[in-house]
Design a protein around this motif. Structure first.
Motif, PDB file in Angstrom:
ATOM      1  N   SER A   1       0.847  -1.188   0.000  1.00 35.00           N
ATOM      2  CA  SER A   1       0.000   0.000   0.000  1.00 35.00           C
ATOM      3  C   SER A   1       0.886   1.243   0.000  1.00 35.00           C
ATOM      4  CB  SER A   1      -0.907   0.000   1.232  1.00 35.00           C
ATOM      5  OG  SER A   1      -1.664   1.188   1.310  1.00 35.00           O
ATOM      6  N   SER A   2       0.576   2.196  -0.860  1.00 34.16           N
ATOM      7  CA  SER A   2       1.372   3.419  -0.922  1.00 34.16           C
ATOM      8  C   SER A   2       1.255   4.197   0.386  1.00 34.16           C
ATOM      9  CB  SER A   2       0.898   4.304  -2.077  1.00 34.16           C
ATOM     10  OG  SER A   2       1.488   5.591  -2.001  1.00 34.16           O
ATOM     11  N   PRO A   3       2.362   4.763   0.875  1.00 34.99           N
ATOM     12  CA  PRO A   3       2.289   5.588   2.088  1.00 34.99           C
ATOM     13  C   PRO A   3       1.454   6.849   1.891  1.00 34.99           C
ATOM     14  CG  PRO A   3       4.469   5.755   1.068  1.00 34.99           C
ATOM     15  CD  PRO A   3       3.744   4.657   0.365  1.00 34.99           C
ATOM     16  N   ASP A   4       1.170   7.180   0.645  1.00 36.14           N
ATOM     17  CA  ASP A   4       0.355   8.364   0.363  1.00 36.14           C
ATOM     18  C   ASP A   4      -1.140   8.053   0.356  1.00 36.14           C
ATOM     19  OD1 ASP A   4       2.661   9.928   0.037  1.00 36.14           O
ATOM     20  OD2 ASP A   4       2.838   9.358  -2.071  1.00 36.14           O
ATOM     21  N   ASN A   5      -1.512   6.794   0.555  1.00 41.77           N
ATOM     22  CA  ASN A   5      -2.937   6.458   0.612  1.00 41.77           C
ATOM     23  C   ASN A   5      -3.594   7.099   1.819  1.00 41.77           C
ATOM     24  OD1 ASN A   5      -2.962   4.909  -1.724  1.00 41.77           O
ATOM     25  ND2 ASN A   5      -2.543   2.985  -0.647  1.00 41.77           N
ATOM     26  N   PRO A   6      -4.892   7.355   1.758  1.00 41.92           N
ATOM     27  CA  PRO A   6      -5.589   7.944   2.911  1.00 41.92           C
ATOM     28  C   PRO A   6      -5.450   7.070   4.150  1.00 41.92           C
ATOM     29  CG  PRO A   6      -6.984   7.980   0.954  1.00 41.92           C
ATOM     30  CD  PRO A   6      -5.795   7.151   0.603  1.00 41.92           C
TER      31      PRO A   6
ATOM     32  N   THR B   1       4.447  -1.737  -6.679  1.00 42.75           N
ATOM     33  CA  THR B   1       5.111  -2.992  -7.052  1.00 42.75           C
ATOM     34  C   THR B   1       6.617  -2.737  -7.099  1.00 42.75           C
ATOM     35  OG1 THR B   1       4.790  -2.473  -9.393  1.00 42.75           O
ATOM     36  CG2 THR B   1       3.145  -3.878  -8.348  1.00 42.75           C
ATOM     37  N   PRO B   2       7.264  -2.630  -5.936  1.00 46.68           N
ATOM     38  CA  PRO B   2       8.685  -2.290  -5.910  1.00 46.68           C
ATOM     39  C   PRO B   2       9.548  -3.340  -6.601  1.00 46.68           C
ATOM     40  CG  PRO B   2       7.941  -3.051  -3.755  1.00 46.68           C
ATOM     41  CD  PRO B   2       6.719  -2.879  -4.596  1.00 46.68           C
ATOM     42  N   LYS B   3      10.474  -2.872  -7.425  1.00 50.01           N
ATOM     43  CA  LYS B   3      11.485  -3.702  -8.091  1.00 50.01           C
ATOM     44  C   LYS B   3      10.940  -4.583  -9.213  1.00 50.01           C
ATOM     45  CE  LYS B   3      14.401  -3.924  -3.965  1.00 50.01           C
ATOM     46  NZ  LYS B   3      15.114  -4.822  -3.013  1.00 50.01           N
ATOM     47  N   VAL B   4       9.660  -4.518  -9.495  1.00 42.23           N
ATOM     48  CA  VAL B   4       9.115  -5.300 -10.608  1.00 42.23           C
ATOM     49  C   VAL B   4       8.172  -4.430 -11.432  1.00 42.23           C
ATOM     50  CG1 VAL B   4       9.263  -7.504  -9.384  1.00 42.23           C
ATOM     51  CG2 VAL B   4       7.153  -6.158  -9.255  1.00 42.23           C
TER      52      VAL B   4
ATOM     53  N   PRO C   1      -2.303   1.480 -14.493  1.00 40.36           N
ATOM     54  CA  PRO C   1      -0.870   1.662 -14.258  1.00 40.36           C
ATOM     55  C   PRO C   1      -0.518   3.112 -13.922  1.00 40.36           C
ATOM     56  CG  PRO C   1      -1.254   0.392 -16.266  1.00 40.36           C
ATOM     57  CD  PRO C   1      -2.579   0.949 -15.843  1.00 40.36           C
ATOM     58  N   VAL C   2       0.305   3.305 -12.901  1.00 42.75           N
ATOM     59  CA  VAL C   2       0.858   4.601 -12.535  1.00 42.75           C
ATOM     60  C   VAL C   2       2.334   4.391 -12.247  1.00 42.75           C
ATOM     61  CG1 VAL C   2      -1.318   5.492 -11.592  1.00 42.75           C
ATOM     62  CG2 VAL C   2       0.277   4.271 -10.093  1.00 42.75           C
ATOM     63  N   ASP C   3       3.049   5.449 -12.027  1.00 44.45           N
ATOM     64  CA  ASP C   3       4.473   5.342 -11.752  1.00 44.45           C
ATOM     65  C   ASP C   3       4.711   4.497 -10.503  1.00 44.45           C
ATOM     66  OD1 ASP C   3       7.210   5.783 -11.946  1.00 44.45           O
ATOM     67  OD2 ASP C   3       7.135   7.600 -10.722  1.00 44.45           O
ATOM     68  N   GLY C   4       5.348   3.353 -10.656  1.00 42.28           N
ATOM     69  CA  GLY C   4       5.683   2.495  -9.523  1.00 42.28           C
ATOM     70  C   GLY C   4       4.615   1.519  -9.102  1.00 42.28           C
ATOM     71  N   GLY C   5       3.473   1.501  -9.796  1.00 47.44           N
ATOM     72  CA  GLY C   5       2.427   0.575  -9.369  1.00 47.44           C
ATOM     73  C   GLY C   5       1.122   0.775 -10.116  1.00 47.44           C
TER      74      GLY C   5
ATOM     75  N   VAL D   1      -2.021 -15.045 -10.228  1.00 46.64           N
ATOM     76  CA  VAL D   1      -1.558 -13.931  -9.395  1.00 46.64           C
ATOM     77  C   VAL D   1      -0.258 -13.377  -9.961  1.00 46.64           C
ATOM     78  CG1 VAL D   1      -0.666 -13.264  -7.126  1.00 46.64           C
ATOM     79  CG2 VAL D   1      -2.678 -14.739  -7.295  1.00 46.64           C
ATOM     80  N   ALA D   2      -0.218 -12.082 -10.213  1.00 44.35           N
ATOM     81  CA  ALA D   2       0.979 -11.425 -10.710  1.00 44.35           C
ATOM     82  C   ALA D   2       1.798 -10.799  -9.587  1.00 44.35           C
ATOM     83  CB  ALA D   2       0.599 -10.347 -11.730  1.00 44.35           C
ATOM     84  N   ALA D   3       1.143 -10.339  -8.530  1.00 37.93           N
ATOM     85  CA  ALA D   3       1.831  -9.742  -7.381  1.00 37.93           C
ATOM     86  C   ALA D   3       0.890  -9.689  -6.200  1.00 37.93           C
ATOM     87  CB  ALA D   3       2.328  -8.333  -7.717  1.00 37.93           C
ATOM     88  N   GLY D   4       1.465  -9.709  -5.012  1.00 37.18           N
ATOM     89  CA  GLY D   4       0.686  -9.590  -3.796  1.00 37.18           C
ATOM     90  C   GLY D   4       0.562 -10.913  -3.069  1.00 37.18           C
ATOM     91  N   PRO D   5      -0.187 -10.884  -1.981  1.00 37.11           N
ATOM     92  CA  PRO D   5      -1.134  -9.854  -1.579  1.00 37.11           C
ATOM     93  C   PRO D   5      -0.478  -8.653  -0.870  1.00 37.11           C
ATOM     94  CG  PRO D   5      -1.443 -11.884  -0.287  1.00 37.11           C
ATOM     95  CD  PRO D   5      -0.242 -12.065  -1.109  1.00 37.11           C
ATOM     96  N   ALA D   6      -1.191  -7.528  -0.973  1.00 39.70           N
ATOM     97  CA  ALA D   6      -0.929  -6.383  -0.113  1.00 39.70           C
ATOM     98  C   ALA D   6      -1.957  -6.431   1.006  1.00 39.70           C
ATOM     99  CB  ALA D   6      -1.061  -5.088  -0.893  1.00 39.70           C
ATOM    100  N   VAL D   7      -1.578  -5.907   2.168  1.00 40.04           N
ATOM    101  CA  VAL D   7      -2.489  -5.867   3.317  1.00 40.04           C
ATOM    102  C   VAL D   7      -3.050  -4.477   3.474  1.00 40.04           C
ATOM    103  CG1 VAL D   7      -2.726  -6.248   5.800  1.00 40.04           C
ATOM    104  CG2 VAL D   7      -1.135  -7.650   4.469  1.00 40.04           C
ATOM    105  N   LEU D   8      -4.371  -4.375   3.558  1.00 42.18           N
ATOM    106  CA  LEU D   8      -5.052  -3.100   3.737  1.00 42.18           C
ATOM    107  C   LEU D   8      -6.029  -3.213   4.895  1.00 42.18           C
ATOM    108  CD1 LEU D   8      -5.999  -2.313   0.021  1.00 42.18           C
ATOM    109  CD2 LEU D   8      -4.138  -1.259   1.305  1.00 42.18           C
TER     110      LEU D   8
END
Length: 312
Positions: free
Chosen positions: A214-219, A232-235, A263-267, A302-309
């Motif tokens: 999860s991006s640190p800029d998320n609410p 998606t760091p490094k990939v 798609p956005v820069d970095g994820g 699955v291409a990436a994850g899971p992320a935890v939210l």
């Protein structure tokens, strides 16, 4: 034909991120998972949790925990949680030995715990993942005795999770359903804490997917309808044909809930979906993966994850 296209697109995304670990050939040639594999998988997680709590209790004193939680009883209850995890390690080790299987030994870990606040946040995630791990593995356990034993650990892990969530001033029961995760999804979340394991440990039939965070800029507060960014760091995740849609799939017990990912820069950016009527809600500690498919979520898609939210 639709399912074939969906699969090829998702596989290409996964291979682009981690060619060796996400090949279809390796998945098809993988041996059948046994009860011993599942118990060693559970023991791997219990070793991690056991070491995590012992590390925190050795690093921070009672005053630090009381100050962080404003609860004079938290320290003693935390020691009980730690004791539970040690007991789970002993139980699973004995069960594997009795069954003639070699139990995995404790690994070396790096939890990065600069303060009690970080410990509490990490503890909440680990306990939630523990619940999801046992819930997801239950369907694959063949022995009724092992299934009952795993269920008895699951309920304790759930109480741990509720207690830690309450200490964080979060709802101890944010959803009427818990979320099952499969072995690879759980291992993906555990792997960042593992530095190395003894070479003598029996191999586990698991792989880690590329990291999704999860991006640190998320609410600070996320709910259905909130626009967020997943990193998606490094990939770089791309569809096979360069044009097909990438989706974010939120895992629930009644099936994944899909939303388009841009798609956005970095994820990727996306809007948190609302579960369809009659489905389990997307709420509480939630897990999201990236996939090229909007009909199913499997280890092959699955291409990436899971992320935890944390979703309210």
């Amino acid at each position: 034909m639709k399912s074939t296209v969906c699969f090829v697109t998702a596989l290409a995304a996964a291979v682009a991120a981690a060619p060796a670990k996400n090949s279809l050939l390796a998945a098809r040639q993988a041996p059948k998972i046994t009860d011993a594999d599942i118990l060693n998988y559970a023991l791997t997680l219990e070793h991690l949790e056991d070491n995590f709590y012992r590390t925190a209790l050795a690093k921070f004193d009672e005053a630090a925990f009381t100050a962080a939680t404003n609860d004079s009883s938290f320290y003693s209850n935390l020691k009980e949680i730690s004791s539970d995890e040690s007991t789970h390690v002993s139980f699973l080790t004995a069960a594997l030995t009795k069954a003639g299987a070699k139990p995995v030994a404790e690994c070396t870990y790096d939890f990065k715990l600069p303060d009690v606040k970080t410990f509490l946040a990490t503890s909440s995630i680990l306990e939630g993942v523990g619940v999801s791990a046992y819930l997801g593995a239950a369907a694959d356990i063949m022995s009724k005795a092992y299934l009952t034993a795993a269920g008895s650990i699951l309920t304790v892990e759930s109480r741990h999770s509720a207690y830690i969530r309450n200490a964080l001033m979060e709802s101890p029961f944010p959803s009427p359903f818990d979320v099952p995760l499969d072995l690879n999804e759980v291992y993906t979340l555990a792997a960042p804490f593992i530095v190395s394991c003894p070479s003598s440990n029996p191999p586990l039939p698991v792989k880690a997917f590329p990291t999704l965070t999860s991006s640190p800029d998320n609410p600070a507060k996320i709910s259905s309808g909130t626009k967020i960014t997943l990193l998606t760091p490094k990939v770089v995740i791309k569809p096979a044909d360069g044009t097909s849609q990438i989706y974010a799939a939120f895992i629930t017990v009644t099936g994944p809930v899909f939303t388009e990912a841009t798609p956005v820069d970095g994820g990727f950016s996306l809007t948190v979906p609302e579960a369809p009527e009659g489905g389990a809600p997307v709420a509480g500690q939630s897990y999201v993966v990236l996939t090229g498919c909007n009909t199913t979520v499997t280890d092959d898609t699955v291409a990436a994850g899971p992320a935890v939210l944390e979703i309210s």
